[in-house]
Design a protein around this motif. Structure first.
Motif, PDB file in Angstrom:
ATOM      1  N   PRO A  28      -1.175   2.851   1.399  1.00  0.00           N
ATOM      2  CA  PRO A  28      -1.191   1.406   1.692  1.00  0.00           C
ATOM      3  C   PRO A  28      -1.354   1.179   3.190  1.00  0.00           C
ATOM      4  O   PRO A  28      -0.905   2.002   4.002  1.00  0.00           O
ATOM      5  N   LYS A  29      -1.993   0.077   3.511  1.00  0.00           N
ATOM      6  CA  LYS A  29      -2.312  -0.192   4.912  1.00  0.00           C
ATOM      7  C   LYS A  29      -1.075  -0.180   5.802  1.00  0.00           C
ATOM      8  O   LYS A  29      -1.101   0.379   6.901  1.00  0.00           O
ATOM      9  N   PHE A  30       0.042  -0.778   5.337  1.00  0.00           N
ATOM     10  CA  PHE A  30       1.214  -0.858   6.232  1.00  0.00           C
ATOM     11  C   PHE A  30       1.795   0.527   6.509  1.00  0.00           C
ATOM     12  O   PHE A  30       2.396   0.744   7.562  1.00  0.00           O
TER      13      PHE A  30
ATOM     14  N   HIS B 107       1.439  -9.524  -4.592  1.00  0.00           N
ATOM     15  CA  HIS B 107       0.398 -10.559  -4.619  1.00  0.00           C
ATOM     16  C   HIS B 107      -0.981 -10.018  -4.252  1.00  0.00           C
ATOM     17  O   HIS B 107      -1.983 -10.379  -4.873  1.00  0.00           O
ATOM     18  N   GLU B 108      -1.032  -9.143  -3.251  1.00  0.00           N
ATOM     19  CA  GLU B 108      -2.344  -8.549  -2.901  1.00  0.00           C
ATOM     20  C   GLU B 108      -2.890  -7.705  -4.045  1.00  0.00           C
ATOM     21  O   GLU B 108      -4.073  -7.762  -4.370  1.00  0.00           O
TER      22      GLU B 108
ATOM     23  N   CYS C 190      -6.374  -1.975   0.652  1.00  0.00           N
ATOM     24  CA  CYS C 190      -7.454  -1.590   1.568  1.00  0.00           C
ATOM     25  C   CYS C 190      -8.510  -0.843   0.760  1.00  0.00           C
ATOM     26  O   CYS C 190      -8.342  -0.629  -0.445  1.00  0.00           O
ATOM     27  N   ASP C 191      -9.592  -0.415   1.418  1.00  0.00           N
ATOM     28  CA  ASP C 191     -10.676   0.217   0.664  1.00  0.00           C
ATOM     29  C   ASP C 191     -10.242   1.518  -0.002  1.00  0.00           C
ATOM     30  O   ASP C 191     -10.667   1.825  -1.128  1.00  0.00           O
ATOM     31  N   LYS C 192      -9.369   2.270   0.667  1.00  0.00           N
ATOM     32  CA  LYS C 192      -8.899   3.520   0.039  1.00  0.00           C
ATOM     33  C   LYS C 192      -8.087   3.241  -1.226  1.00  0.00           C
ATOM     34  O   LYS C 192      -8.207   3.942  -2.223  1.00  0.00           O
ATOM     35  N   ILE C 193      -7.230   2.238  -1.142  1.00  0.00           N
ATOM     36  CA  ILE C 193      -6.441   1.854  -2.324  1.00  0.00           C
ATOM     37  C   ILE C 193      -7.389   1.422  -3.454  1.00  0.00           C
ATOM     38  O   ILE C 193      -7.197   1.777  -4.614  1.00  0.00           O
TER      39      ILE C 193
END
Lengths: 277, 277
Positions: free
Chosen positions: A267-269, B60-61, B256-259
């Motif tokens: 995840p980004k964070f 939510h994301e 993100c794109d990897k996710i």
């Protein structure tokens, strides 16, 4: 009704119903064995859940298999901590393994695990396994250039385990590895133990050229999001590819080739935590 | 000291310290607003944590973006449930969106969210948003062949939300979608709510040709492992590829794109649950 609460922080905890409790005080810590309707038998050290029959496979598979697979031919493996035997059990699933050393400081954890958690500790009697009741930090000083894979299966970085998260310790790990060796460590929850997580990463990054972080869902560990940090000077861990047949031969319940291919999709964070030391 | 415990099952719960509590009884449910040192403000409906300031972005994301991105050009979007406004906020990040309908049965949830959770509900006043205080199941009967994306942001499948997990309901969802439409639903925890998770999958599979399941780490939801089920007749969701620039334009903290690329890399035991209905 009996409820056990692990305080993940001073402001949040996991509360689990228990039907039976055994308590043993070892030289190092308080050991609880709980029977819980939700998670089966549960091992608790100094108030912190270490392993449960229901979800232990996730942590142990995810700690052991990525590093074992990224090494071309792991023969000599060291597990530091991990007296419950679950990590050793997973390591032994790799056919190339000739010897597994388990270095656990608290013999009582091994005795309790063999008695109450046979499905986890059952492989500690395997002839390839040798058990050392010793301080992991001191044990490493005697073993230079020896292991293919070293696995830090430590408890949280407080008390006896604190030294296992220091730069000095990771230097010793590196010296005990062969040139193409790989290390992996459990490195806490990025959500609830951000400081420990970031500290482990920054210390390991000082010592090893290639470092990667991955996550797994461990329902009984703080926040349910658990991190592992894998490192090597020789193997570029973040782009390591593995022969799929080696993965398919492993009998697992969580780990699989898809999980391996996506190991580093964070995840980004969490990515951001690793950018800002 | 005040502690709130959500009983995830009768045998395990999350315990959170609260410094302040507000309680409102709506026509449908008990609404609690807790101030918690660990997670910030927390919204609790009938004893179940719905959203917290600290980790709401994850749910939510992950609920909104995969379906929104798999659709070539989502213009008309329906959110069922989701009165806190977090899903609507994420949907509005997609530039193609012309109208978002929010169908929430309990107006009080919206009122409370706008008052106490402005960072989550703040976009409900956007001119593209239209709010309907209605039963989602009935609302769908009047909208045929209309939406590009329908998002089920429901609470757990008990009481008013139970019908939102039935085959009949998913049939109505399909009729309300345009030909190339996509639906996504939150579908509970595979670890602690295996039955609901499997039931949702089997019902959705009866109605839609292409169905995929993915997970996200939501620390304040049962077990921390949360599932989402995405479906479409037209779009092969499990192999959908997306222009990376569309992903990079989204301001997100988890997704993100990897996710996205690794969306369907499920642990083996979760894959197995979907094979045995």
């Amino acid at each position: 009704m009996l409820w056990f609460t692990e305080h993940w922080t001073e402001n949040v905890g996991l509360t689990v119903r228990a039907t039976e409790v055994k308590r043993i005080q070892s030289k190092y810590q308080e050991i609880l064995i709980l029977d819980t309707p939700e998670f089966g038998k549960m091992l608790v050290l100094d108030g912190l859940i270490q392993t449960t029959e229901k979800d232990e496979f996730i942590y142990h598979e995810m700690l052991a298999h990525p590093a074992m697979l990224m090494h071309k031919k792991p023969e000599r493996v060291l597990v530091i901590g991990g007296g419950d035997g679950g990590t050793v059990r997973e390591v032994l699933k790799h056919e190339t393994v000739k010897e597994v050393h388990l270095c656990e400081i608290d013999e009582e954890v091994i005795i309790v695990s063999e008695k109450y958690f046979p499905s986890i500790a059952g492989k500690l009697k395997d002839p390839r396994v040798k058990i050392f009741i010793e301080d992991g930090n001191r044990f490493l000083e005697e073993k230079k250039d020896y292991y293919d894979v070293i696995i830090m299966d430590s408890s949280d970085p407080v008390g006896a385990s604190e030294v296992l998260f220091s730069e000095d310790f990771y230097k010793k790990v590196k010296q005990s590895l062969r040139k193409d060796g790989i290390m992996v460590a459990q490195t806490e929850s990025p959500v609830l133990q951000e400081n420990y997580f970031k500290k482990a990463y920054s210390q390991i990054t000082k010592v090893f050229r290639n470092v990667g972080v991955y996550l797994a869902y461990v329902p009984t560990y703080p926040s349910g999001m658990w991190s592992f940090t894998i490192a090597s000077d020789y193997v570029d861990v973040s782009s390591a590819s593995v022969n799929k047949s080696r993965i398919d031969r492993l009998e697992t319940r969580y780990f699989c080739d898809k999980i391996f291919d996506c190991l580093f999709a964070l995840p980004k964070f969490v990515q951001d935590m690793l950018k800002k030391p």
